[in-house]
Design a protein around this motif. Structure first.
Motif, PDB file in Angstrom:
ATOM      1  N   GLU A  81      48.061 107.553 -43.092  1.00 44.32           N
ATOM      2  CA  GLU A  81      48.626 106.646 -42.632  1.00 44.32           C
ATOM      3  C   GLU A  81      48.970 105.776 -44.590  1.00 44.32           C
ATOM      4  N   LEU A  82      48.354 106.709 -44.988  1.00 42.78           N
ATOM      5  CA  LEU A  82      49.443 106.135 -46.130  1.00 42.78           C
ATOM      6  C   LEU A  82      50.124 106.231 -46.627  1.00 42.78           C
ATOM      7  N   ALA A  83      51.328 105.968 -46.523  1.00 43.02           N
ATOM      8  CA  ALA A  83      52.898 106.184 -47.354  1.00 43.02           C
ATOM      9  C   ALA A  83      53.168 106.331 -48.870  1.00 43.02           C
ATOM     10  N   GLN A  84      53.359 107.213 -48.671  1.00 43.08           N
ATOM     11  CA  GLN A  84      53.579 108.083 -50.346  1.00 43.08           C
ATOM     12  C   GLN A  84      54.133 107.104 -51.359  1.00 43.08           C
ATOM     13  N   ASP A  85      55.291 105.992 -50.917  1.00 41.85           N
ATOM     14  CA  ASP A  85      56.348 105.762 -51.339  1.00 41.85           C
ATOM     15  C   ASP A  85      56.343 103.711 -50.875  1.00 41.85           C
ATOM     16  N   SER A  86      54.823 103.419 -51.010  1.00 42.34           N
ATOM     17  CA  SER A  86      54.467 102.016 -50.265  1.00 42.34           C
ATOM     18  C   SER A  86      53.401 101.791 -51.350  1.00 42.34           C
ATOM     19  N   PRO A  87      53.365 100.868 -50.754  1.00 39.09           N
ATOM     20  CA  PRO A  87      51.653  99.774 -51.801  1.00 39.09           C
ATOM     21  C   PRO A  87      50.676 100.737 -51.178  1.00 39.09           C
ATOM     22  N   TRP A  88      49.741 100.956 -51.998  1.00 44.16           N
ATOM     23  CA  TRP A  88      48.263 101.521 -51.340  1.00 44.16           C
ATOM     24  C   TRP A  88      47.453 100.570 -51.469  1.00 44.16           C
ATOM     25  N   PHE A  89      47.769  99.202 -51.609  1.00 39.80           N
ATOM     26  CA  PHE A  89      47.083  98.088 -52.269  1.00 39.80           C
ATOM     27  C   PHE A  89      47.534  96.500 -51.274  1.00 39.80           C
ATOM     28  N   ASP A  90      46.606  95.573 -50.281  1.00 41.42           N
ATOM     29  CA  ASP A  90      47.440  94.701 -50.048  1.00 41.42           C
ATOM     30  C   ASP A  90      47.458  92.984 -50.750  1.00 41.42           C
ATOM     31  N   LYS A 147      43.986  99.408 -49.443  1.00 45.33           N
ATOM     32  CA  LYS A 147      44.467  99.284 -47.900  1.00 45.33           C
ATOM     33  C   LYS A 147      43.318 100.031 -47.107  1.00 45.33           C
ATOM     34  N   ASP A 148      42.944  99.553 -46.226  1.00 45.26           N
ATOM     35  CA  ASP A 148      42.031 100.253 -45.595  1.00 45.26           C
ATOM     36  C   ASP A 148      42.176 101.222 -44.046  1.00 45.26           C
ATOM     37  N   VAL A 149      43.160 102.360 -44.575  1.00 45.52           N
ATOM     38  CA  VAL A 149      43.547 103.484 -43.516  1.00 45.52           C
ATOM     39  C   VAL A 149      43.188 104.748 -44.891  1.00 45.52           C
TER      40      VAL A 149
END
Length: 251
Positions: A119-128, A113-115
Motif C-alpha cells: 500500500e506504500l506509494a513510492q512517490d508519496s509520504p510514508w509518514f502521517d 503510516k500503518d499500512v
C-alpha cells in the motif's frame, strides 16, 4: 547493535525511521527527550568535504543555560557516508528518510503510516501529518532492543554512552569527545571511561614482565636447552630487549 540493526526493515516506514534514529543519536550523542522531540528536518544539512565525500551536519540546540535561546550550527559530530554499506549507508538512509517525510509536518520524527508494503506509494509520504509522542520517542531503544532479542533492555541514553565509551576506547582526547558530546568539562566524561578486559590483560602482562624480568633471564637459558629437544613447544616467557625498555604491548 548488530542484532538491532539486522532487525530493521528499511523498506517499511518504521524500520527506516528506527535506522535513522539510531544513526542520529549515535553520531551526534544526543541527550534528553526534549531535544530529540524538537528536531526538524531543516536542522540537518548534507555537505561535501574537499575530497568529495558527503556528510550530514546537524545544528545544535542551545540549552536554557546558554545566553541565547537559538539554534546554531554545531562544531560537533559529523555523519559521513559509507558507500560500501549500500542502502544501509547512514547518509543514504538519512536522505531517503527525509524524502519520505510528510511535507505538511515540520518535525523530524513523524508517525509512520500503518499500512502494508504493497500500500506504500513510492512517490508519496510514508509518514502521517503528526509527530511521534514524547513517550514513543523516549522508549525507542527499549522497544528496539526487546524486539531484536537482546540480552539486555537498553535506553536511548545507552546510545550516547556507547558513542562516548567507543571514542574513549579508540584513544581520542577528551576535548575532541567533548566537541561531539557537548560536555562542558573532561571530568564529566570520567564515568564513561571503562578499561576493557583486553587492555587490563595487556597491563597485567606488562607488570608481570617488570616483576619477573630477572627470573626470565634464567628461564631463557633453560629454554634454549628445551628448544633443542623440542622445536615444536612454544615459548611462554618473553624477556625485554633490555632492562629499561619494555616492549610495546600488542593487543
Amino acid at each position: 547493535m548488530s542484532k538491532i540493526q539486522e532487525s530493521l526493515d528499511l523498506s517499511t516506514p518504521k524500520g527506516l525511521q528506527d535506522k535513522v534514529f539510531l544513526d542520529v543519536l549515535t553520531f551526534y550523542c544526543n541527550r534528553g527527550r526534549e531535544n530529540i522531540r524538537a528536531m526538524k528536518a531543516e536542522d540537518f544539512t548534507i555537505k561535501v568535504d574537499e575530497s568529495g565525500r558527503r556528510y550530514v551536519q546537524m545544528r545544535d540546540f542551545l540549552t536554557k543555560n546558554n545566553r541565547e535561546n537559538v539554534i546554531q550550527e554545531a562544531d560537533a559530530g559529523l555523519m559521513f557516508e559509507m558507500p560500501e554499506l549500500g542502502e544501509r549507508c547512514p547518509v543514504a538512509t538519512f536522505e531517503k528518510y527525509v524524502a519520505k517525510l510528510n511535507p505538511q509536518n515540520p518535525w523530524m520524527w513523524q508517525r509512520p503510516k500503518d499500512v502494508s508494503k504493497k500500500e506504500l506509494a513510492q512517490d508519496s509520504p510514508w509518514f502521517d501529518n503528526a509527530p511521534l509522542g514524547i513517550n514513543t520517542i523516549g522508549n525507542k531503544l527499549k522497544n528496539l532492543s526487546q524486539k531484536a532479542g537482546c540480552k539486555l533492555t537498553y535506553t536511548n541514553h545507552c546510545l550516547r554512552a556507547t558513542s562516548i565509551t567507543t571514542l574513549d576506547a579508540c584513544g581520542y582526547e577528551a576535548r575532541d569527545i567533548q566537541s561531539v558530546s557537548g560536555h562542558k568539562s573532561a571530568d564529566s566524561l570520567k564515568h564513561y571511561s571503562k578499561t576493557s578486559q583486553t587492555k587490563l590483560k595487556i597491563m597485567s602482562e606488562s607488570l608481570a614482565t617488570c616483576l619477573y624480568s630477572d627470573v626470565n633471564k634464567d628461564n631463557n637459558k633453560n629454554q634454549e636447552l628445551d628448544d633443542q629437544e623440542s622445536t615444536c613447544r612454544p615459548s611462554t616467557v618473553v624477556a625485554w630487549p633490555s632492562q629499561n625498555a619494555p616492549p610495546d604491548p600488542v593487543p
